[in-house]
Design an enzyme around this catalytic site. Sequence first.
Site, PDB file in Angstrom:
ATOM      1  N   GLU B  51       0.868  -1.176   0.000  1.00 18.27           N
ATOM      2  CA  GLU B  51       0.000   0.000   0.000  1.00 18.27           C
ATOM      3  C   GLU B  51       0.902   1.222   0.000  1.00 18.27           C
ATOM      4  O   GLU B  51       1.736   1.385   0.882  1.00 18.27           O
ATOM      5  CB  GLU B  51      -0.859   0.042   1.270  1.00 18.27           C
ATOM      6  CG  GLU B  51      -2.027  -0.909   1.268  1.00 18.27           C
ATOM      7  CD  GLU B  51      -2.819  -0.816   2.567  1.00 18.27           C
ATOM      8  OE1 GLU B  51      -3.572  -1.758   2.849  1.00 18.27           O
ATOM      9  OE2 GLU B  51      -2.667   0.187   3.295  1.00 18.27           O
ATOM     10  N   ASP B  62      -5.951   9.266   9.993  1.00 21.51           N
ATOM     11  CA  ASP B  62      -4.616   8.839  10.386  1.00 21.51           C
ATOM     12  C   ASP B  62      -4.175   9.455  11.704  1.00 21.51           C
ATOM     13  O   ASP B  62      -4.540  10.575  12.046  1.00 21.51           O
ATOM     14  CB  ASP B  62      -3.608   9.209   9.299  1.00 21.51           C
ATOM     15  CG  ASP B  62      -3.743   8.291   8.096  1.00 21.51           C
ATOM     16  OD1 ASP B  62      -3.611   7.066   8.282  1.00 21.51           O
ATOM     17  OD2 ASP B  62      -4.005   8.792   6.993  1.00 21.51           O
TER      18      ASP B  62
END
Lengths: 406, 275
Positions: B51, B62
Amino acid sequence: MENSQFNSLKNAPDENGRFGMFGGRFVAETLMPLILELESAYEAAKNDPAYQNELENLNSDYTGRPSPLYFAERLTKELGGAKIFFKREELNHTGSHKVNNCLGQILLAKRMGRTRIIAETGAGQHGVATATVCARFGLPCVIYMGATDVERQAPNVFRMKLLGAEVVPVSAGAGTLKDAMNEALRDWVSNVKDTYYLIGTAAGPHPYPTMVRDFQSIIGKELREQFLAKENKLPDAIVACIGGGSNAIGIFHPFLDDKQVKLYGAEAGGLGIEVENGHAASMTGGKPGVLHGNRTYLLQNDDGQILEGHSISAGLDYPGVGPEHSFLKDVGRVTYAPITDKEALEAFQICTRLEGIIPALESAHGLAQVIKIAPMMTKEQTIVLNLSGRGDKDVETVGKHLGVEL
Amino acid sequence: MTKSRIEKSFKKCADNNRAALVTFITAGYPDLKTSQKVLNGLPKVGADIIELGMPFSDPMADGPTIEAAGHKALAAGHNTLKTLEMVANFRKNDQTTPIILMGYYNPIYIFGVEKFLIAAKKAGVDGLIIVDLPSEEDEELCLPALKHDINFIRLTTPTTDEKRLPTVLKNSSGFVYYVSMTGITGSAISSFDSVSDAVKEIKSHTDLPVAVGFGIKSAKDAAQIAAFADGVVVGSALIKALENSLENGKATDSSVIAIHNLVGDLASAIAAVKK
């Protein structure tokens, strides 16, 4: 638009939360079930007379609604044009229009069984209003506020703490409203079970823009009645400042289909619209993009990275705007124009001296727009400013800009 | 239709009776050159699927580690085009390891959806994970991506209940990414048992492989997840290893080795868990 009944601008959004191409539900999957639940809870509450009654009672007895419609006689004389009126939202409990939305949402949070409230704030007006209703309903409250804003809005930070809220400074980015909203979203995603996110402006994922607008529309509804009673007609123009745009959409919305009423939104022109990253006028100086759950006009670079923006007013210092405003800009119903820091500062002082009202720096942007257009209107014409907040919190900032040590 | 690189990769791991190791790195962190070296070497040290994070100014899902890495990459001049160039460079020597771009919608929207998908396919991108595009917004990018033969990997979370799961799985392809917790990247998993239950639940609804991510910090965590999931995603821990190797914010000789060593450890731990 001959058949305005069927083409009403008030019909937006559609079932997907879209105002034309704007709005939507651009959130992480974790939050998706929550905003769907919120949407159905809000629909149910809207149609529940008990909920509506409780909100009406709080609006009148706790907030002090209706807010007065005031004829600003000396300012009118000074500018020599249209008759100027103020819709006095700054007289509400907590000192701004923000409480209208907070009461509506906290009653909803209660109905949904949520036990913890979080919110973001820029100038601290929404933070104070949220902390206030949390105190009133006995719910714990966490307010995310950019570290820069914590510094420039110290009196509001202390007010929130007095009211029992925990204020979390956010130092990411430029430490302003955008960063506070990121952090609030992170909190929400981490505490989905018990937490209600009380968004303060008419932005974010559906149903927030609609819900906040509905709660703030009380401003425009009252104005309509008050103005008809006073002047026996509708105003020729209505002006409001635009950060996320909750006070503006609240006063505009009931007039959207009255095409003879001109609507003006004053964006934060900061140091000037030509100064790169020196303003927060997302509609004048930005382009459509996706942030914080909705598609809307955003300040961003060519790579789609969001810019921080700048404004003397912490409440307008946001790189986006509510999606309904983006829609109203594109269909041409509302005129959005930038007001610089300097123009807002001048308007702040004029209002204070001529009317004995210290406006919030946010509202002073709206007033600066009034000062620009009122003289070009006839004496028979009328213009209403949404005086959305009081300026006590800004006295220190203004002092600094005028070179006065407090 | 020929099998996609993602399908082949999961099949190969299944044939070897083990879970796949999915590694996340932030494109352009700590600098473009180091990032490319890290990327190019990942398959050799045991990454089955990669990824590649597309940096974004406001990464709401995040935690601080990945956010800081993205901001640093952006400050060094990274952008969407450079991420695509990294993939194209990687593909010069590797035609088998799947690459999935992970990020947020706005940079793609501004790049232009069609233009982006054409460029991504050409560069050798196999799939997309776009955090802020739930199934309600499938018309934006998910459906166009499928037309370009790029997989759209969906996140399912602890809040995705049984009623909603079919909606989420509807246009999913490649694999299903189960987010182990309600939280942001880099937090800690509180209960491996409930993650295991959730994976079982998802597998009863789909034939796609299920990978688990968020909060997997160590070889021990990875091994625990590998016991019941088809794939194990590690991100923040890798970025942290890279971050710890820097001196005055700059890559050192040991930077690439530091992150590759950790990937090697994770790969061994996962391989030791036989299915």
